[in-house]
Enzyme design. Structure first.
Site, PDB file in Angstrom:
ATOM      1  N   THR A   1       1.491   4.268   1.570  1.00 48.68           N
ATOM      2  CA  THR A   1       2.236   4.772   2.725  1.00 48.68           C
ATOM      3  C   THR A   1       3.185   3.710   3.263  1.00 48.68           C
ATOM      4  O   THR A   1       4.340   4.007   3.604  1.00 48.68           O
ATOM      5  CB  THR A   1       1.273   5.245   3.832  1.00 48.68           C
ATOM      6  OG1 THR A   1       0.394   6.225   3.280  1.00 48.68           O
ATOM      7  CG2 THR A   1       2.019   5.837   5.010  1.00 48.68           C
ATOM      8  N   CYS A   2       2.725   2.498   3.314  1.00 45.40           N
ATOM      9  CA  CYS A   2       3.538   1.394   3.834  1.00 45.40           C
ATOM     10  C   CYS A   2       4.765   1.161   2.963  1.00 45.40           C
ATOM     11  O   CYS A   2       5.884   1.009   3.457  1.00 45.40           O
ATOM     12  CB  CYS A   2       2.712   0.120   3.916  1.00 45.40           C
ATOM     13  SG  CYS A   2       1.202   0.306   4.886  1.00 45.40           S
ATOM     14  N   ASN A   3       4.557   1.138   1.662  1.00 49.04           N
ATOM     15  CA  ASN A   3       5.617   0.820   0.712  1.00 49.04           C
ATOM     16  C   ASN A   3       6.553   1.997   0.449  1.00 49.04           C
ATOM     17  O   ASN A   3       7.758   1.819   0.328  1.00 49.04           O
ATOM     18  CB  ASN A   3       4.983   0.351  -0.598  1.00 49.04           C
ATOM     19  CG  ASN A   3       5.976  -0.340  -1.500  1.00 49.04           C
ATOM     20  OD1 ASN A   3       6.491  -1.394  -1.128  1.00 49.04           O
ATOM     21  ND2 ASN A   3       6.250   0.228  -2.649  1.00 49.04           N
TER      22      ASN A   3
ATOM     23  N   ILE B   1       8.407   1.351   5.097  1.00 48.40           N
ATOM     24  CA  ILE B   1       9.518   0.409   4.858  1.00 48.40           C
ATOM     25  C   ILE B   1      10.829   1.159   4.620  1.00 48.40           C
ATOM     26  O   ILE B   1      11.833   0.859   5.261  1.00 48.40           O
ATOM     27  CB  ILE B   1       9.193  -0.554   3.686  1.00 48.40           C
ATOM     28  CG1 ILE B   1       8.262  -1.674   4.150  1.00 48.40           C
ATOM     29  CG2 ILE B   1      10.462  -1.166   3.093  1.00 48.40           C
ATOM     30  CD1 ILE B   1       8.899  -2.778   4.957  1.00 48.40           C
TER      31      ILE B   1
ATOM     32  N   THR C   1       0.858  -1.186   0.000  1.00 45.84           N
ATOM     33  CA  THR C   1       0.000   0.000   0.000  1.00 45.84           C
ATOM     34  C   THR C   1       0.896   1.238   0.000  1.00 45.84           C
ATOM     35  O   THR C   1       2.050   1.178   0.441  1.00 45.84           O
ATOM     36  CB  THR C   1      -0.967  -0.007   1.202  1.00 45.84           C
ATOM     37  OG1 THR C   1      -0.205  -0.052   2.395  1.00 45.84           O
ATOM     38  CG2 THR C   1      -1.910  -1.195   1.131  1.00 45.84           C
TER      39      THR C   1
END
Length: 162
Positions: A49-51, A55, A47
């Site tokens: 924001t996550c990617n 991370i 997703t």
């Protein structure tokens, strides 16, 4: 009741990918016992924001975490081991960050960090947070107030607390 600083992590089992397949169980003892671990959680692999933010904030600071005495950097999310393995490879995090699949959300629920994303077709997900865990005990905890933010739970923020 949500996990808080000073609490011991509950017993839980994650799944990790191995050369033999996806169902290698890894318990909280396997991950945290006798170790200092920077753990962060994401609502979903790949997703935006996550990617694109979360991370990289840990991956780009992996050496700095090690220099501050962190034994392991780990990420968890309510995704299966196949997705977490693909995400690890896609981000170049192999050997730097441990990817812990919480496919049924059991860990997220046990620490009261699960939320219902079914309104957006996502089902149960984990809230975004980061924590420093020392021998299974939470020493620092940073919880985002919205899943699309990565302000206080990013790698830089946790690193400043060490």
């Amino acid at each position: 009741m949500a996990i808080k600083v000073g609490d011991r992590l509950p017993n839980a089992t994650f799944r990790v990918m191995t050369a033999d397949g996806p169902n290698k169980p890894k318990t909280t003892d396997d991950i945290f016992k006798g170790k200092r671990v920077a753990l962060f959680a994401v609502p979903g692999a790949f997703t935006p924001t996550c990617n694109n933010l979360h991370i990289p904030s840990f991956l780009n600071n992996a050496a700095a975490f090690k220099a501050k005495g962190v034994d392991t950097i780990a990420v968890t999310g309510v995704n299966d081991a196949f997705v977490m393995e693909a995400w690890k490879k896609a981000t170049g995090a192999t050997g730097k960050i441990d990817f812990l699949a919480d496919g049924n959300g059991e860990f997220a629920k046990a620490i009261d960090m699960a939320f219902d994303g079914s309104g957006n077709g996502l089902g149960t997900r984990s809230k975004r947070y980061s924590m420093l865990v020392d021998d299974g005990v939470v020493k620092k905890l940073n919880i985002e107030d919205a899943p699309g933010k990565c302000d206080i739970s990013g790698g830089e923020a946790l690193l400043k607390q060490l």
